[in-house]
Motif scaffolding. Structure first.
Motif, short mmCIF file in Angstrom:
data_model
loop_
_atom_site.label_atom_id
_atom_site.label_comp_id
_atom_site.label_asym_id
_atom_site.label_seq_id
_atom_site.Cartn_x
_atom_site.Cartn_y
_atom_site.Cartn_z
N SER A 32 48.75 30.71 53.13
CA SER A 32 48.34 31.87 52.67
C SER A 32 46.94 32.14 52.49
O SER A 32 46.10 31.21 52.50
N ILE A 33 46.52 33.45 52.82
CA ILE A 33 45.37 33.75 52.80
C ILE A 33 45.11 35.01 52.00
O ILE A 33 46.04 35.99 52.12
N LEU A 34 44.14 34.81 50.92
CA LEU A 34 43.88 36.12 50.11
C LEU A 34 42.34 36.35 50.40
O LEU A 34 41.38 35.71 50.35
N TRP A 35 42.11 37.75 50.35
CA TRP A 35 40.89 38.37 50.20
C TRP A 35 40.60 39.01 48.88
O TRP A 35 41.30 39.85 48.53
N VAL A 36 39.51 38.59 48.23
CA VAL A 36 39.50 39.01 46.84
C VAL A 36 38.14 39.86 46.73
O VAL A 36 37.88 40.23 45.56
N GLY A 37 37.31 39.96 47.71
CA GLY A 37 36.03 40.92 47.37
C GLY A 37 35.26 40.19 46.54
O GLY A 37 34.99 38.85 46.67
N TYR A 38 34.51 40.84 45.89
CA TYR A 38 33.89 40.20 44.68
C TYR A 38 34.53 40.78 43.29
O TYR A 38 34.28 42.02 43.15
N PRO A 39 35.40 40.02 42.82
CA PRO A 39 36.49 40.73 41.93
C PRO A 39 36.10 40.84 40.61
O PRO A 39 36.95 41.55 39.54
N GLY A 40 34.71 40.74 40.27
CA GLY A 40 34.56 41.11 38.84
C GLY A 40 34.43 39.91 37.75
O GLY A 40 35.17 38.83 38.15
#
Length: 467
Positions: free
Chosen positions: A250-258
């Motif tokens: 699995s691959i997740l992109w979370v950005g800069y999630p705070g």
């Protein structure tokens, strides 16, 4: 021209007041230095500055800046206690959950079961970060929940950073691989931070920094269970190696999630929340930056030079992941309920397009009337899976092949929550002049006549626009 009161005539205040392209605000020094010269040069009307000043002073008045002691006004005593309420902290967690994008998920991989997974290896230079999660232009967080902390709240964890930092000059791949080999599942949290990407700090390529790719590959090779790769970054990466690696499930992109990013990541991984985020940009392969000069800002492709163009609208090359990509733990189907197949634009008597074949109409031409011409597109979204969740419905159009028009263009989007085995309705209102027009090669906007294809996912509908 509006006169600024003497007590507010400092350059710093002027910087706040003047901005003439729609925001009425500039937080830097540029406008304070150059606005006067722009007015004298005829580049900016004083009326635009008057409007910006009026809007800014109106806001200051609403906030009570001219009503005596600010601490005695409505907003005068706001502080951390007002920001860090339980509801606001939950909002930070919800915002992070909604923004996480699931890019890859092999069958049976995610979500993990907290009862079946007894031990979890958490690895990577971004696995236990705090400030990295809030990016820049940030406030002061109420508290942080790192990815490691969020995951450890669900299952027993072992942790290794794998690299000293995101630059990852040297990866401790062997030590990290040992804890992955002993765990039931592995979460790798890699990517970038402000030392890699920020204003005045451009990345030089699209690969994961330093030896992060080596770390990911070696850990995945040694892992005995599912491997979840989490990318924390503002921009895209060429992670083709991971996309094509069967060991990385699995691959997740979370950005800069705070500040609550770690809790949100755990919510997604352990199935407390069904992911619904979609990529806001296309992820190009590394070969793109090797072939395309970053000083070439042309949007349209140029076959004669091999230039592939930019963005999902025009780019013709291979992608790692595309704008709008994102998976869910359930499956959605789209059904068209209602949309016209033909739309006619009324023309004035004697218009040249009555007697000759036209491919487009100039929007500045007053001899036609599409300004108030609009129609609705009705869709039904059905959740055919076993999990409830949200679906972002993207409505695109592929215009006729005139004026080197884009291959597709986003007309609108709507996010809907649909219970498992239920359905919901979505309606888009399209305005012909705005939504079915294209910009030609010299920057003139024109209504494109001919066959337009509206599409949502695999659903396509042909619409003919005629005069």
């Amino acid at each position: 021209m509006t006169r600024i009161p003497t007590k507010f005539s400092s350059p710093a205040f002027i910087n706040i007041c003047f901005y003439w392209i729609g925001l009425d605000l500039d937080c830097g020094s540029f406008l304070g230095k150059h606005t006067e010269a722009a007015v004298k040069g005829g580049l900016v009307d004083e009326a635009a500055i008057d409007k910006a000043i009026s809007n800014n002073f109106a806001t200051l008045m609403r906030l009570g800046f001219f009503d005596g002691d600010p601490s005695k006004q409505q907003y005068g005593n706001l502080g951390p206690k007002d920001v860090c309420t339980e509801a606001n902290q939950e909002l930070a967690r919800e915002a992070a959950r909604q923004g996480i994008v699931l890019l890859k998920n092999s069958a049976g991989s995610l979500p993990l079961s907290s009862s079946a997974i007894k031990t979890l290896a958490v690895i990577g230079p971004n696995a236990n970060v705090t400030k990295t999660m809030i990016g820049n232009y940030e406030g002061i967080p109420c508290k942080y929940t790192t990815p490691l902390q969020g995951l450890a709240a669900s299952v027993a964890t072992t942790y290794h950073p794998g690299c000293a930092n995101v630059a990852c000059a040297s990866a401790q791949a062997d030590d990290a691989a040992k804890i992955a080999a002993a765990a039931d599942a592995t979460v790798l949290v890699v990517g970038a931070d402000q030392s890699i990407e920020a204003e005045s700090r451009d990345r030089v390529d699209l690969n994961l920094p330093g030896q992060q790719q080596l770390l990911v590959t070696e850990v995945a090779k040694a892992s005995k269970g599912p491997v979840i790769l989490v990318i924390m970054s503002g921009g895209g990466f060429d992670i083709s190696f991971a996309k094509n690696d069967d060991k990385i499930t699995s691959i997740l992109w979370v950005g800069y999630p705070g500040e609550a990013g770690g809790a949100a990541i755990a919510d997604i991984i352990f199935g407390q929340y069904n992911p619904s985020g979609r990529l806001p940009m296309t992820w190009y392969p590394q070969s793109y930056v090797e072939k395309v000069p970053m000083t070439n800002m042309n949007m349209r492709p140029d076959p004669s030079s091999g230039y592939p163009g930019r963005t999902y609208r025009f780019y013709t090359g291979e992608t790692v992941y595309a704008f709008g990509d994102g998976l869910s733990y359930t499956q959605f189907q789209h059904h068209l309920v209602k949309a016209p197949k033909l739309v006619n634009i009324p023309l004035a008597e004697g218009h040249t397009c009555h007697s000759s074949r036209c491919t487009s109409l100039d929007l500045d031409d007053q001899a036609h009337s599409c300004e108030n011409l609009a129609f609705d597109v009705h869709l039904r979204v059905k959740n055919v899976g076993r999990s409830s969740g949200s679906q972002t419905v993207f409505l695109y159009t592929s215009p006729p092949s005139i004026h080197n028009s884009p291959k597709k263009h986003l007309l609108g989007f709507e996010k809907v929550y649909v219970e498992a085995q239920s359905e919901s309705s979505v309606k888009f209102t399209l305005r012909v002049c705005k939504d079915l027009s294209v910009v030609d090669e010299v920057g003139t906007r024109k209504v494109a006549l001919g066959q337009h294809v509206l599409h949502v996912g695999d659903l396509k509908h042909s619409l003919s626009l005629r005069v």
